[in-house]
Scaffold this motif. Structure first.
Motif, PDB file in Angstrom:
ATOM      1  N   UNK A   1       8.567  -5.357  -4.294  1.00 31.75           N
ATOM      2  CA  UNK A   1       7.211  -4.885  -4.569  1.00 31.75           C
ATOM      3  C   UNK A   1       6.564  -5.684  -5.702  1.00 31.75           C
ATOM      4  N   UNK A   2       7.332  -6.022  -6.737  1.00 34.71           N
ATOM      5  CA  UNK A   2       6.778  -6.777  -7.869  1.00 34.71           C
ATOM      6  C   UNK A   2       6.178  -8.096  -7.392  1.00 34.71           C
ATOM      7  N   UNK A   3       6.903  -8.787  -6.537  1.00 34.96           N
ATOM      8  CA  UNK A   3       6.418 -10.084  -6.050  1.00 34.96           C
ATOM      9  C   UNK A   3       5.314  -9.922  -5.003  1.00 34.96           C
ATOM     10  N   UNK A   4       5.524  -9.006  -4.081  1.00 27.17           N
ATOM     11  CA  UNK A   4       4.550  -8.832  -3.008  1.00 27.17           C
ATOM     12  C   UNK A   4       3.214  -8.340  -3.542  1.00 27.17           C
ATOM     13  N   UNK A   5       3.268  -7.400  -4.473  1.00 22.60           N
ATOM     14  CA  UNK A   5       2.025  -6.860  -5.031  1.00 22.60           C
ATOM     15  C   UNK A   5       1.249  -7.944  -5.783  1.00 22.60           C
ATOM     16  N   UNK A   6       1.976  -8.777  -6.544  1.00 21.41           N
ATOM     17  CA  UNK A   6       1.319  -9.877  -7.256  1.00 21.41           C
ATOM     18  C   UNK A   6       0.687 -10.855  -6.282  1.00 21.41           C
TER      19      UNK A   6
ATOM     20  N   UNK B   1      15.937   0.196  -4.870  1.00 25.03           N
ATOM     21  CA  UNK B   1      16.039  -0.870  -5.877  1.00 25.03           C
ATOM     22  C   UNK B   1      15.587  -2.212  -5.305  1.00 25.03           C
ATOM     23  N   UNK B   2      16.015  -2.464  -4.048  1.00 28.03           N
ATOM     24  CA  UNK B   2      15.577  -3.695  -3.391  1.00 28.03           C
ATOM     25  C   UNK B   2      14.071  -3.672  -3.146  1.00 28.03           C
ATOM     26  N   UNK B   3      13.569  -2.490  -2.791  1.00 27.19           N
ATOM     27  CA  UNK B   3      12.140  -2.351  -2.558  1.00 27.19           C
ATOM     28  C   UNK B   3      11.324  -2.582  -3.823  1.00 27.19           C
ATOM     29  N   UNK B   4      11.837  -2.065  -4.962  1.00 29.02           N
ATOM     30  CA  UNK B   4      11.131  -2.274  -6.241  1.00 29.02           C
ATOM     31  C   UNK B   4      11.050  -3.761  -6.578  1.00 29.02           C
ATOM     32  N   UNK B   5      12.152  -4.480  -6.346  1.00 20.89           N
ATOM     33  CA  UNK B   5      12.158  -5.919  -6.637  1.00 20.89           C
ATOM     34  C   UNK B   5      11.141  -6.657  -5.767  1.00 20.89           C
TER      35      UNK B   5
ATOM     36  N   UNK C   1       0.832  -1.206   0.000  1.00 18.33           N
ATOM     37  CA  UNK C   1       0.000   0.000   0.000  1.00 18.33           C
ATOM     38  C   UNK C   1       0.867   1.257   0.000  1.00 18.33           C
ATOM     39  N   UNK C   2       1.938   1.240   0.796  1.00 19.28           N
ATOM     40  CA  UNK C   2       2.856   2.377   0.795  1.00 19.28           C
ATOM     41  C   UNK C   2       3.568   2.480  -0.550  1.00 19.28           C
ATOM     42  N   UNK C   3       3.951   1.330  -1.135  1.00 19.57           N
ATOM     43  CA  UNK C   3       4.629   1.347  -2.418  1.00 19.57           C
ATOM     44  C   UNK C   3       3.764   1.934  -3.515  1.00 19.57           C
ATOM     45  N   UNK C   4       2.461   1.707  -3.450  1.00 15.55           N
ATOM     46  CA  UNK C   4       1.557   2.252  -4.461  1.00 15.55           C
ATOM     47  C   UNK C   4       1.314   3.745  -4.249  1.00 15.55           C
ATOM     48  N   UNK C   5       1.087   4.133  -3.001  1.00 13.56           N
ATOM     49  CA  UNK C   5       0.702   5.518  -2.709  1.00 13.56           C
ATOM     50  C   UNK C   5       1.904   6.446  -2.551  1.00 13.56           C
ATOM     51  N   UNK C   6       3.106   5.843  -2.313  1.00 14.91           N
ATOM     52  CA  UNK C   6       4.334   6.621  -2.074  1.00 14.91           C
ATOM     53  C   UNK C   6       4.155   7.616  -0.925  1.00 14.91           C
ATOM     54  N   UNK C   7       3.346   7.204   0.046  1.00 11.39           N
ATOM     55  CA  UNK C   7       3.080   8.091   1.177  1.00 11.39           C
ATOM     56  C   UNK C   7       2.628   7.261   2.360  1.00 11.39           C
ATOM     57  N   UNK C   8       3.259   7.482   3.511  1.00 11.48           N
ATOM     58  CA  UNK C   8       2.838   6.791   4.723  1.00 11.48           C
ATOM     59  C   UNK C   8       1.435   7.251   5.147  1.00 11.48           C
ATOM     60  N   UNK C   9       1.176   8.549   5.034  1.00 13.02           N
ATOM     61  CA  UNK C   9      -0.103   9.082   5.495  1.00 13.02           C
ATOM     62  C   UNK C   9      -1.248   8.588   4.603  1.00 13.02           C
TER      63      UNK C   9
ATOM     64  N   UNK D   1      17.067  -5.087   5.080  1.00 10.50           N
ATOM     65  CA  UNK D   1      17.155  -4.373   3.811  1.00 10.50           C
ATOM     66  C   UNK D   1      16.330  -3.091   3.901  1.00 10.50           C
ATOM     67  N   UNK D   2      16.894  -2.027   3.347  1.00 13.96           N
ATOM     68  CA  UNK D   2      16.145  -0.773   3.291  1.00 13.96           C
ATOM     69  C   UNK D   2      15.214  -0.823   2.084  1.00 13.96           C
ATOM     70  N   UNK D   3      13.922  -0.603   2.312  1.00 12.17           N
ATOM     71  CA  UNK D   3      12.924  -0.729   1.256  1.00 12.17           C
ATOM     72  C   UNK D   3      12.470   0.619   0.699  1.00 12.17           C
TER      73      UNK D   3
END
Length: 294
Positions: free
Chosen positions: A67-72, A61-65, A13-21, A47-49
């Motif tokens: 995110x692809x799997x987690x979002x799916x 970069x680690x977070x993007x990788x 959810x944070x990865x999609x919205x790019x916002x904690x709030x 790992x820093x996400x």
């Protein structure tokens, strides 16, 4: 957070919205709780996400990788939960029923039609067979419910009688001399008899009753279909043992005549069976309830 799955739901959810709030608002959580969840996941993965900025957050970069799997995965879980709701609400699914031709034609069809009209998205899978075959495939899990001739000696099955039926003998015009007075079973054995095959539950029931009265039947013709019994009797090929309730049209139209017996064969029933050790699917449970209400 109580589980890793909860952490990944917050992460996506944070990865999609790019916002904690914004993520906190969508998840009905506080912003500190969202921040704590992300920090916990980063600690567990070492790992820093996200990169935090004054304008929000961006995936590393680690977070993007990840995110692809987690979002799916989260999307697939959501789809799965949606499918479960469809099954529970009977907007999708399959109902597997085992039934013989005769019971299907003379008993089950109106119930199938009514259920289909109420739940048009439930697909039917109908498996044909004798009572013995249907009990076997029911125990193997190939069908949800089976409609059988009772009695059935199967302690693993829940058995619910649905319709009381009567075994009778019928004849065509050629044998109307049998209609003048009640006939004994002993005298009936002198006539050319037409019966179901010995393997059928209906035939066994009649054989067992007659045997208990010292009568052994040797039919001239054995058939595998109740409808054929009716047609063969109508064609004056002999006197057939049929089910009164399933021969009603022939009797009402005068195509066949019921032979009066000095002793009636005791009534029996047909009914539905299902495994007592396995929970029925929502569609099967609803169908069972619709039968019970009648």
């Amino acid at each position: 957070m109580s589980s890793k799955l909860d952490l990944y739901k917050v992460f996506t959810k944070v990865g999609k919205s790019k916002s904690f709030s914004a993520a906190a608002q969508d998840l009905y959580m506080t912003q500190p709780a969202v921040s704590q969840a992300i920090m916990q996941l980063e600690r567990e993965l070492d790992t820093r996400l996200f990169t935090r900025t004054t304008k929000g957050v961006t995936l590393t970069n680690e977070g993007k990788l990840l995110f692809e799997y987690a979002n799916s995965a989260i999307n697939l879980i959501d789809v799965g939960e949606g499918k479960i709701l469809e099954f529970k609400n009977l907007t999708a699914g399959e109902l597997k029923i085992g039934v013989g031709d005769t019971i299907s034609k003379y008993f089950l069809l109106p119930y199938l039609e009514a259920f289909h009209n109420q739940f048009p998205n439930i697909k039917f899978k109908i498996v044909n067979g004798t009572t013995s075959e249907l009990c076997a495939i029911l125990k193997s899990g190939e069908v949800d419910i089976a409609f059988c001739n009772f009695p059935v000696d199967e302690p693993r099955l829940v058995q619910i009688p649905c319709l009381t039926i009567h075994d009778i003998f019928v004849c065509g015009n050629k044998f109307q001399h049998l209609l003048t007075e009640p006939i004994t079973f002993d005298a009936l054995t002198n006539e050319p008899l037409i019966l179901l095959e010995q393997e059928s539950i209906s035939r066994k029931y009649v054989d067992d009753f007659l045997s208990s009265n010292g009568i052994t039947i040797s039919p001239e013709i054995e058939l595998g279909s109740h409808d054929l019994l009716l047609e063969f009797a109508k064609s004056n090929l002999g006197v057939a043992c049929v089910t009164r309730e399933f021969a009603k049209e022939y009797l009402d139209n005068g195509n066949l005549f019921e032979v009066p017996l000095s002793t009636e064969i005791p009534a029996r029933s047909i009914g539905m069976c299902y495994l007592n050790s396995v929970s029925l699917s929502p569609s099967a449970m609803k169908f069972v309830e619709s039968i019970k209400k009648q």
